[in-house]
Design a protein around this motif. Structure first.
Motif, PDB file in Angstrom:
ATOM      1  N   ILE A 155      -0.413 -52.579 -25.760  1.00 51.68           N
ATOM      2  CA  ILE A 155      -0.956 -53.858 -25.300  1.00 51.68           C
ATOM      3  C   ILE A 155      -0.925 -53.919 -23.771  1.00 51.68           C
ATOM      4  O   ILE A 155      -1.916 -54.278 -23.134  1.00 51.68           O
ATOM      5  N   MET A 156       0.207 -53.538 -23.175  1.00 57.97           N
ATOM      6  CA  MET A 156       0.329 -53.594 -21.723  1.00 57.97           C
ATOM      7  C   MET A 156      -0.702 -52.696 -21.054  1.00 57.97           C
ATOM      8  O   MET A 156      -1.389 -53.106 -20.120  1.00 57.97           O
ATOM      9  N   MET A 157      -0.840 -51.457 -21.540  1.00 59.08           N
ATOM     10  CA  MET A 157      -1.781 -50.515 -20.921  1.00 59.08           C
ATOM     11  C   MET A 157      -3.218 -51.030 -21.020  1.00 59.08           C
ATOM     12  O   MET A 157      -3.978 -50.968 -20.049  1.00 59.08           O
ATOM     13  N   ASN A 158      -3.583 -51.550 -22.180  1.00 59.35           N
ATOM     14  CA  ASN A 158      -4.948 -52.042 -22.355  1.00 59.35           C
ATOM     15  C   ASN A 158      -5.185 -53.334 -21.594  1.00 59.35           C
ATOM     16  O   ASN A 158      -6.275 -53.549 -21.058  1.00 59.35           O
ATOM     17  N   LEU A 159      -4.177 -54.183 -21.527  1.00 56.01           N
ATOM     18  CA  LEU A 159      -4.305 -55.422 -20.755  1.00 56.01           C
ATOM     19  C   LEU A 159      -4.520 -55.092 -19.276  1.00 56.01           C
ATOM     20  O   LEU A 159      -5.384 -55.671 -18.622  1.00 56.01           O
ATOM     21  N   MET A 160      -3.757 -54.118 -18.756  1.00 53.74           N
ATOM     22  CA  MET A 160      -3.922 -53.709 -17.359  1.00 53.74           C
ATOM     23  C   MET A 160      -5.322 -53.130 -17.123  1.00 53.74           C
ATOM     24  O   MET A 160      -5.952 -53.412 -16.111  1.00 53.74           O
ATOM     25  N   MET A 161      -5.804 -52.341 -18.083  1.00 51.53           N
ATOM     26  CA  MET A 161      -7.141 -51.768 -17.949  1.00 51.53           C
ATOM     27  C   MET A 161      -8.197 -52.879 -17.944  1.00 51.53           C
ATOM     28  O   MET A 161      -9.125 -52.862 -17.133  1.00 51.53           O
ATOM     29  N   LEU A 162      -8.052 -53.851 -18.830  1.00 50.44           N
ATOM     30  CA  LEU A 162      -9.010 -54.956 -18.886  1.00 50.44           C
ATOM     31  C   LEU A 162      -8.986 -55.774 -17.591  1.00 50.44           C
ATOM     32  O   LEU A 162     -10.021 -56.219 -17.107  1.00 50.44           O
ATOM     33  N   LEU A 163      -7.797 -55.958 -17.031  1.00 50.28           N
ATOM     34  CA  LEU A 163      -7.684 -56.662 -15.754  1.00 50.28           C
ATOM     35  C   LEU A 163      -8.346 -55.854 -14.637  1.00 50.28           C
ATOM     36  O   LEU A 163      -9.071 -56.415 -13.809  1.00 50.28           O
ATOM     37  N   LYS A 164      -8.113 -54.567 -14.632  1.00 49.26           N
ATOM     38  CA  LYS A 164      -8.699 -53.707 -13.605  1.00 49.26           C
ATOM     39  C   LYS A 164     -10.219 -53.693 -13.698  1.00 49.26           C
ATOM     40  O   LYS A 164     -10.922 -53.664 -12.691  1.00 49.26           O
ATOM     41  N   MET A 165     -10.735 -53.734 -14.926  1.00 47.14           N
ATOM     42  CA  MET A 165     -12.184 -53.739 -15.152  1.00 47.14           C
ATOM     43  C   MET A 165     -12.805 -55.115 -14.888  1.00 47.14           C
ATOM     44  O   MET A 165     -14.018 -55.268 -14.955  1.00 47.14           O
ATOM     45  N   LYS A 166     -11.944 -56.114 -14.636  1.00 48.15           N
ATOM     46  CA  LYS A 166     -12.397 -57.490 -14.435  1.00 48.15           C
ATOM     47  C   LYS A 166     -13.156 -58.014 -15.662  1.00 48.15           C
ATOM     48  O   LYS A 166     -14.211 -58.650 -15.547  1.00 48.15           O
ATOM     49  N   ALA A 167     -12.603 -57.718 -16.845  1.00 47.60           N
ATOM     50  CA  ALA A 167     -13.204 -58.185 -18.094  1.00 47.60           C
ATOM     51  C   ALA A 167     -13.237 -59.710 -18.101  1.00 47.60           C
ATOM     52  O   ALA A 167     -12.253 -60.356 -17.723  1.00 47.60           O
ATOM     53  N   PRO A 168     -14.343 -60.308 -18.531  1.00 45.50           N
ATOM     54  CA  PRO A 168     -14.428 -61.772 -18.548  1.00 45.50           C
ATOM     55  C   PRO A 168     -13.589 -62.397 -19.660  1.00 45.50           C
ATOM     56  O   PRO A 168     -13.165 -63.544 -19.554  1.00 45.50           O
ATOM     57  N   ASP A 169     -13.354 -61.641 -20.741  1.00 41.72           N
ATOM     58  CA  ASP A 169     -12.516 -62.140 -21.830  1.00 41.72           C
ATOM     59  C   ASP A 169     -11.894 -60.952 -22.550  1.00 41.72           C
ATOM     60  O   ASP A 169     -12.215 -59.803 -22.270  1.00 41.72           O
ATOM     61  N   ILE A 170     -11.019 -61.249 -23.490  1.00 46.47           N
ATOM     62  CA  ILE A 170     -10.360 -60.185 -24.242  1.00 46.47           C
ATOM     63  C   ILE A 170     -10.466 -60.451 -25.746  1.00 46.47           C
ATOM     64  O   ILE A 170      -9.579 -60.079 -26.508  1.00 46.47           O
ATOM     65  N   ASP A 171     -11.550 -61.043 -26.173  1.00 47.86           N
ATOM     66  CA  ASP A 171     -11.719 -61.414 -27.583  1.00 47.86           C
ATOM     67  C   ASP A 171     -11.600 -60.221 -28.527  1.00 47.86           C
ATOM     68  O   ASP A 171     -10.910 -60.298 -29.548  1.00 47.86           O
ATOM     69  N   PHE A 172     -12.268 -59.113 -28.212  1.00 50.04           N
ATOM     70  CA  PHE A 172     -12.191 -57.935 -29.075  1.00 50.04           C
ATOM     71  C   PHE A 172     -10.760 -57.416 -29.137  1.00 50.04           C
ATOM     72  O   PHE A 172     -10.244 -57.078 -30.205  1.00 50.04           O
ATOM     73  N   PHE A 173     -10.099 -57.360 -27.990  1.00 51.03           N
ATOM     74  CA  PHE A 173      -8.721 -56.883 -27.929  1.00 51.03           C
ATOM     75  C   PHE A 173      -7.805 -57.766 -28.774  1.00 51.03           C
ATOM     76  O   PHE A 173      -6.956 -57.265 -29.515  1.00 51.03           O
ATOM     77  N   LEU A 174      -7.982 -59.064 -28.692  1.00 51.15           N
ATOM     78  CA  LEU A 174      -7.179 -59.989 -29.493  1.00 51.15           C
ATOM     79  C   LEU A 174      -7.456 -59.799 -30.984  1.00 51.15           C
ATOM     80  O   LEU A 174      -6.518 -59.864 -31.795  1.00 51.15           O
ATOM     81  N   ALA A 175      -8.710 -59.555 -31.351  1.00 52.13           N
ATOM     82  CA  ALA A 175      -9.046 -59.305 -32.762  1.00 52.13           C
ATOM     83  C   ALA A 175      -8.346 -58.046 -33.243  1.00 52.13           C
ATOM     84  O   ALA A 175      -7.834 -58.002 -34.379  1.00 52.13           O
ATOM     85  N   LEU A 176      -8.273 -57.046 -32.404  1.00 55.00           N
ATOM     86  CA  LEU A 176      -7.593 -55.803 -32.741  1.00 55.00           C
ATOM     87  C   LEU A 176      -6.088 -56.060 -32.976  1.00 55.00           C
ATOM     88  O   LEU A 176      -5.517 -55.575 -33.960  1.00 55.00           O
ATOM     89  N   ILE A 177      -5.483 -56.837 -32.107  1.00 53.03           N
ATOM     90  CA  ILE A 177      -4.056 -57.171 -32.256  1.00 53.03           C
ATOM     91  C   ILE A 177      -3.848 -57.940 -33.562  1.00 53.03           C
ATOM     92  O   ILE A 177      -2.931 -57.626 -34.332  1.00 53.03           O
ATOM     93  N   ARG A 178      -4.679 -58.944 -33.796  1.00 54.64           N
ATOM     94  CA  ARG A 178      -4.547 -59.744 -35.027  1.00 54.64           C
ATOM     95  C   ARG A 178      -4.607 -58.856 -36.279  1.00 54.64           C
ATOM     96  O   ARG A 178      -3.791 -58.988 -37.181  1.00 54.64           O
ATOM     97  N   ARG A 179      -5.588 -57.972 -36.307  1.00 53.86           N
ATOM     98  CA  ARG A 179      -5.766 -57.111 -37.488  1.00 53.86           C
ATOM     99  C   ARG A 179      -4.603 -56.152 -37.661  1.00 53.86           C
ATOM    100  O   ARG A 179      -4.291 -55.746 -38.773  1.00 53.86           O
ATOM    101  N   ALA A 180      -3.975 -55.788 -36.582  1.00 52.94           N
ATOM    102  CA  ALA A 180      -2.870 -54.827 -36.656  1.00 52.94           C
ATOM    103  C   ALA A 180      -1.558 -55.449 -37.137  1.00 52.94           C
ATOM    104  O   ALA A 180      -0.814 -54.807 -37.870  1.00 52.94           O
ATOM    105  N   VAL A 181      -1.292 -56.696 -36.758  1.00 54.64           N
ATOM    106  CA  VAL A 181       0.055 -57.223 -37.019  1.00 54.64           C
ATOM    107  C   VAL A 181       0.125 -58.490 -37.885  1.00 54.64           C
ATOM    108  O   VAL A 181       1.209 -58.885 -38.302  1.00 54.64           O
ATOM    109  N   TYR A 182      -1.004 -59.132 -38.177  1.00 50.54           N
ATOM    110  CA  TYR A 182      -0.943 -60.363 -38.979  1.00 50.54           C
ATOM    111  C   TYR A 182      -1.417 -60.106 -40.410  1.00 50.54           C
ATOM    112  O   TYR A 182      -2.183 -59.254 -40.687  1.00 50.54           O
TER     113      TYR A 182
END
Length: 182
Positions: A155-182
């Motif tokens: 999560i940390m590595m991908n969050l840093m990458m998304l910040l570096k890329m100046k991603a406008p949102d992280i919806d896909f990333f959040l969906a990935l987290i949800r599917r993995a742990v909920y």
């Protein structure tokens, strides 16, 4: 050899931050800091070997403060909500001033990466703690090949990458987290 005074070092950093905030990062230099502190330039060199070292210390100080402030700013109940809040909190900080500092660290990139590793480790620890606080995360998801610590690093590595890329949102990333742990 004289013992270094931590109070003077803090004062020099504070003056450096003041110069960067009021005149811009390019105005930060050993002479301007010495002049504002009322000390000889050699005194500043006793604490910092060059401008890059000063900017690196300012960046590290900024991130420590940011991570401390982030703890109280994240209020969502769910882990995914907290990750989203963290993303926008950090994005705002990077857009406001941290990005300028980080981009100015050309001469000390290796040292900067080493110091940032401790900030990233703190962020990983925060992710593990926050996962432990979310009762909706399945307990059976974790095993020796898929640990909370590994997931926090992912999560940390991908969050840093998304910040570096100046991603406008992280919806896909959040969906990935949800599917993995909920």
């Amino acid at each position: 050899m004289r013992k270094k005074d931590d109070t003077l070092r803090d004062t020099l950093l504070s003056l450096s931050r003041e110069i960067a905030d009021t005149e811009g990062i390019e105005a930060v230099n050993i002479r301007s800091i010495a002049r504002r502190a009322g000390v000889a330039t050699g005194t500043v060199y006793n604490y910092f070997s060059n401008k890059d070292e000063i900017l690196l210390a300012l960046t590290e100080e900024y991130w420590k403060q940011t991570l401390a402030e982030m703890g109280g700013a994240i209020t969502a109940d769910s882990f995914c909500g907290q990750v989203q809040e963290m993303f926008f909190f950090l994005k705002e900080r990077i857009d406001r001033s941290a990005g300028k500092l980080m981009n100015s660290l050309g001469g000390v990139e290796t040292a900067g990466l080493a110091r940032m590793a401790s900030m990233q480790a703190a962020l990983e620890t925060a992710f593990v703690y926050r996962m432990d606080q979310d009762p909706k995360i399945r307990k059976d998801v974790w095993d020796k090949t898929f640990t909370k610590e590994q997931f926090a690093r992912f999560i940390m590595m991908n969050l840093m990458m998304l910040l570096k890329m100046k991603a406008p949102d992280i919806d896909f990333f959040l969906a990935l987290i949800r599917r993995a742990v909920y």
